[in-house]
Design a protein around this motif. Structure first.
Motif, PDB file in Angstrom:
ATOM      1  N   GLY A 115       0.874  -1.201  -0.030  1.00 56.63           N
ATOM      2  CA  GLY A 115      -0.088   0.043  -0.031  1.00 56.63           C
ATOM      3  C   GLY A 115       0.779   1.363   0.006  1.00 56.63           C
ATOM      4  N   LYS A 116       2.056   1.291  -0.444  1.00 57.80           N
ATOM      5  CA  LYS A 116       2.812   2.535  -0.538  1.00 57.80           C
ATOM      6  C   LYS A 116       2.947   2.873  -1.752  1.00 57.80           C
ATOM      7  CE  LYS A 116       6.072   0.539   3.074  1.00 57.80           C
ATOM      8  NZ  LYS A 116       7.344  -0.063   3.247  1.00 57.80           N
ATOM      9  N   PRO A 117       3.285   4.118  -1.887  1.00 63.54           N
ATOM     10  CA  PRO A 117       3.442   4.716  -3.257  1.00 63.54           C
ATOM     11  C   PRO A 117       4.598   4.281  -4.068  1.00 63.54           C
ATOM     12  CG  PRO A 117       4.152   6.378  -1.699  1.00 63.54           C
ATOM     13  CD  PRO A 117       3.666   5.049  -0.982  1.00 63.54           C
ATOM     14  N   LEU A 118       4.292   4.241  -5.555  1.00 66.63           N
ATOM     15  CA  LEU A 118       5.446   3.551  -6.261  1.00 66.63           C
ATOM     16  C   LEU A 118       6.317   4.890  -6.758  1.00 66.63           C
ATOM     17  CD1 LEU A 118       3.067   1.530  -8.741  1.00 66.63           C
ATOM     18  CD2 LEU A 118       3.733   1.168  -6.446  1.00 66.63           C
ATOM     19  N   GLN A 119       7.633   4.120  -6.845  1.00 65.47           N
ATOM     20  CA  GLN A 119       8.659   5.062  -7.455  1.00 65.47           C
ATOM     21  C   GLN A 119       8.709   5.201  -8.878  1.00 65.47           C
ATOM     22  OE1 GLN A 119      10.858   6.879  -5.565  1.00 65.47           O
ATOM     23  NE2 GLN A 119       9.357   6.054  -3.676  1.00 65.47           N
ATOM     24  N   PRO A 120       8.787   6.406  -9.557  1.00 64.87           N
ATOM     25  CA  PRO A 120       8.890   6.582 -10.989  1.00 64.87           C
ATOM     26  C   PRO A 120      10.457   6.091 -11.276  1.00 64.87           C
ATOM     27  CG  PRO A 120       9.188   8.680 -10.177  1.00 64.87           C
ATOM     28  CD  PRO A 120       8.944   7.805  -8.777  1.00 64.87           C
ATOM     29  N   PHE A 121      10.449   5.656 -12.896  1.00 68.78           N
ATOM     30  CA  PHE A 121      11.477   5.081 -13.474  1.00 68.78           C
ATOM     31  C   PHE A 121      12.306   6.218 -13.763  1.00 68.78           C
ATOM     32  CE2 PHE A 121      14.116   3.686 -16.925  1.00 68.78           C
ATOM     33  CZ  PHE A 121      14.709   2.650 -16.549  1.00 68.78           C
ATOM     34  N   HIS A 122      13.657   6.282 -13.566  1.00 66.92           N
ATOM     35  CA  HIS A 122      14.510   7.105 -14.204  1.00 66.92           C
ATOM     36  C   HIS A 122      15.905   6.368 -14.514  1.00 66.92           C
ATOM     37  CE1 HIS A 122      12.582  10.769 -12.359  1.00 66.92           C
ATOM     38  NE2 HIS A 122      12.697  10.025 -11.194  1.00 66.92           N
ATOM     39  N   TYR A 123      15.991   6.659 -15.889  1.00 69.35           N
ATOM     40  CA  TYR A 123      17.175   5.604 -16.651  1.00 69.35           C
ATOM     41  C   TYR A 123      18.392   6.259 -16.413  1.00 69.35           C
ATOM     42  CZ  TYR A 123      19.530   3.819 -20.695  1.00 69.35           C
ATOM     43  OH  TYR A 123      20.821   2.999 -21.508  1.00 69.35           O
ATOM     44  N   GLN A 124      19.235   5.524 -15.663  1.00 69.49           N
ATOM     45  CA  GLN A 124      20.523   5.861 -15.592  1.00 69.49           C
ATOM     46  C   GLN A 124      21.574   5.333 -16.742  1.00 69.49           C
ATOM     47  OE1 GLN A 124      22.170   3.991 -12.060  1.00 69.49           O
ATOM     48  NE2 GLN A 124      24.363   5.322 -12.433  1.00 69.49           N
ATOM     49  N   ASP A 125      21.685   6.122 -17.763  1.00 68.99           N
ATOM     50  CA  ASP A 125      22.390   5.675 -18.798  1.00 68.99           C
ATOM     51  C   ASP A 125      24.125   5.433 -18.655  1.00 68.99           C
ATOM     52  OD1 ASP A 125      23.478   5.430 -21.341  1.00 68.99           O
ATOM     53  OD2 ASP A 125      23.009   7.304 -22.387  1.00 68.99           O
ATOM     54  N   LYS A 126      24.599   4.240 -18.540  1.00 69.33           N
ATOM     55  CA  LYS A 126      25.762   4.058 -18.512  1.00 69.33           C
ATOM     56  C   LYS A 126      26.750   4.204 -19.664  1.00 69.33           C
ATOM     57  CE  LYS A 126      24.780   1.202 -14.434  1.00 69.33           C
ATOM     58  NZ  LYS A 126      24.830  -0.098 -13.863  1.00 69.33           N
TER      59      LYS A 126
END
Lengths: 443, 443
Positions: free
Chosen positions: B345-356
């Motif tokens: 029941g917790k809020p979701l985290q958005p995706f942030h692409y980490q370009d390597k």
């Protein structure tokens, strides 16, 4: 055919070798310095180290680690030529071999075609059983074993389940004993972790042997040890039993006993693999060519046979030497020397088989070995035999790379109790038929 | 179906993952401690390390060294279940996936089906070209290359000979560049020793790229270096050129230029591999599912997509992230955490692409790399890039055994200038037709 015509440029007598197993390859090497042109014809582009095929079948080794491409092995031998082709026959009058890529002329022909699985004329068996005689066989068996358990997850009926979990091995020679041992190791150490949903107490391994002992031809001690070790590992050994029929599901023994399995592994015998065109009277029972003490095929001047396909009948071996690696290697080496002698007009040396003994491994720390050294015979069992088996097989592999890779794989498996190569790649069994799955429930 | 019913015993919400590539496998691992049942469905029983497929195709690695059976990777994860099956469709109302082994119910569905070779609707190309997208592809290509030279020995006509010796690679991305480099290494160091009768000056390697640069998306520096290195290795690079047609023998470019080859390697693009049953409007051009910042498929509550099959349109990536390993891995990991959050029941985290960054190897001591670390970009080329490429790929492989085996194979190849695995095993091209061989002479 420009490619092949170039071969002729050497202007030397041509030795055509058919088959690059232990004998053919050893002969090709032995001719390195002889004033001949060596043409090896094989239907594969690689030599197979057959004694370890069962380990490919049981997910212990990559097929790549026990094969060596002929061109790689002999890339430094100037008089060596390879042709990837299947031999269809020989015309001894024209001195020509008929192949799938055309006709190849020879001055000397050496048949080293080896042996093939012998189903004793049982066509149903040939269709339904799996052999362990080639790399393709070994890959098919590995994929079948792994697919069986994947498919077993879909079945509820106990007999159907057992048809997939149970294995029947026919033939109690080294191959049968070794694959039975390898399957029992997988049952104990590997599969229960992979398939937590299956009950591996249900997995039965049957080994059916027609005679009263396993490893016939080895010492009574070795036979007894192999039997006891397999039984300790939970393999059900049926001695003095023959398989009467197998329809792909039910195995019927001559005792009337029936076993249920979708996987019957046939390791019950081999027969020579002759080629068409030679006089029928030089072919003995067992499909081996009768050869004299110089491996010359009876009735021919310039046609020879070595290894499994040759039967050199001697006092000690009235039906020819055992169809294993050592006679092939030794005959290949001697024939190489003898062909050089022949060309130099020198007398040929007769073949004397140097029996080095025999060994078979049953599983982790368990093997049996009868070793003959300087006319003495030593019997090893347990860990020392297992270690000796490993050393002999690693050393016998061709090429440093393969030796290193096999040694590392074995060390890894030994320390981790794991067989890492449990992937289904290549020829695999078909999925279960719709009708065989009782129910397609929403789960 | 007892086997499958057992899955239900957990009584926890079920996450069904379709596809065990980088994304699906990472997600399955990330769910290890989540209060869910994880069911992974894949049509193979192993994960494939796709970036090294080209090395299997060029006889540098065993296929066994770059695949890992799912059951082995996750044998210690109690909530993990694997099913070997092909997914045929999804019924989002009934919350069921239709597969070749029956229907599988889900609470949460994650599509990680990846991408497939894109022939842009050219059926003739799909039939005649070879791709490098799966283990089967790579094995077929290896066997084809080796068979070509064996067959070339039978031909005298120069055009016929060149049709076997020449290779055309379509697509100048990492795969195209890497296979072109690998073939040129084989041409220089390996094949001339194996096939002394052939003239490898006749072997041409063509790389056809539709745009003005190789390795589009990498730095201008990397693109230029790749071009120069390939040209130094004797690869003929055709920039701004497109293949109009290929009939299995003649390649026609849009410039009118014709190239002759029996082996065209297609590395010119991929397209998403969607499954039937979802609303058509969630599928974007390129066959990727439109997903929100939590990888949820547009219009669904409990259906997600990750990796190549998902297009998360952002300001930086208006058409979705690049179809490579990193976005899949990162999305798989985050979705694992987000599903646990969802259930708590917790809020979701958005995706942030980490370009390597990106890298590609061209051959011995030659590679290019654009590496992004702490918001800085580093450009490597030559030996340092080649070393970095090797380290990154060895470390990324799954399992200690595979890392060790690949490292040893590479060390061996580097020191010996040799690629040891030149065997033809498995799916191979058919032999030349009788009519294609001009003459079957007695040689």
């Amino acid at each position: 055919m420009e490619g092949l015509t170039k071969i002729d440029d050497l202007g030397k007598p041509r030795v055509v070798i058919v088959g690059g197993g232990f004998g053919g390859l050893e002969l090709a090497k032995a001719l390195a310095d002889a004033p001949v042109q060596v043409v090896l014809i094989d239907k594969q582009n690689y030599h197979t180290f057959q004694p370890l095929l069962y380990q490919v079948a049981s997910a212990g080794l990559n097929e790549g680690d026990i094969v060596s491409p002929f061109r790689k092995i002999l890339s430094n031998q100037d008089n060596f030529y390879f042709r990837l082709a299947e031999v269809q026959g020989v015309d001894p009058v024209a001195q020509v071999v008929e192949t799938t890529i055309g006709r190849v002329r020879y001055d000397y022909l050496v048949l080293a075609t080896g042996a093939t699985t012998n189903y004793f004329g049982d066509e149903q068996m040939a269709k339904n059983a799996i052999a362990i005689k080639s790399v393709d066989d070994a890959i098919e068996l590995r994929n079948t074993v792994l697919s069986n358990f994947e498919q077993a997850l879909q079945l509820g009926d106990m007999e159907q389940l057992n048809s997939l979990l149970d294995f029947v091995i026919v033939g109690g020679g080294p191959t049968g004993v070794e694959i039975a041992g390898a399957l029992s190791e997988l049952r104990t150490h590997v599969f229960p972790k992979d398939f937590r949903e299956l009950d591996f107490k249900q997995m039965d391994i049957h080994l059916v042997q027609s005679g009263p002992v396993l490893l016939k031809g080895m010492s009574a001690n070795a036979s007894q040890q192999a039997l006891e070790s397999l039984q300790k590992f939970g393999v059900q050994v049926w001695l003095d039993a023959r398989v009467k029929s197998y329809d792909g599901y039910t195995v019927t023994l001559n005792t009337g006993q029936q076993l249920i399995t979708r996987t019957l592994i046939w390791a019950a015998g081999v027969t020579g693999a002759p080629i068409a065109g030679l006089r029928p009277d030089c072919l003995l029972p067992g499909n081996r060519y009768a050869v004299d003490e110089h491996n010359r095929v009876q009735g021919y001047d310039n046609v020879f046979a070595i290894g499994d396909i040759a039967a050199m009948r001697t006092a000690a071996h009235p039906e020819g030497h055992p169809m294993v690696a050592q006679p092939a290697l030794q005959q290949g080496r001697l024939l190489g020397e003898n062909l050089a002698r022949l060309l130099a007009g020198k007398p040929l040396q007769p073949f004397h088989y140097q029996d080095k003994g025999a060994m078979a491994t049953i599983g982790r720390n368990h093997a049996v070995a009868d070793i003959k050294l300087f006319d003495k015979e030593y019997h090893l069992q347990g860990f020392p035999a297992w270690l000796a088996w490993g050393v002999v097989h690693v050393v016998s592999l061709i090429g440093f790379r393969n030796r290193l890779m096999v040694l590392l794989n074995w060390t890894w498996s030994y320390l981790s109790h794991d067989k890492g190569l449990r992937y289904i790649i290549g020829k695999a069994k078909p999925p279960l038929q719709e009708a065989e799955v009782e129910e397609k429930a929403i789960v």
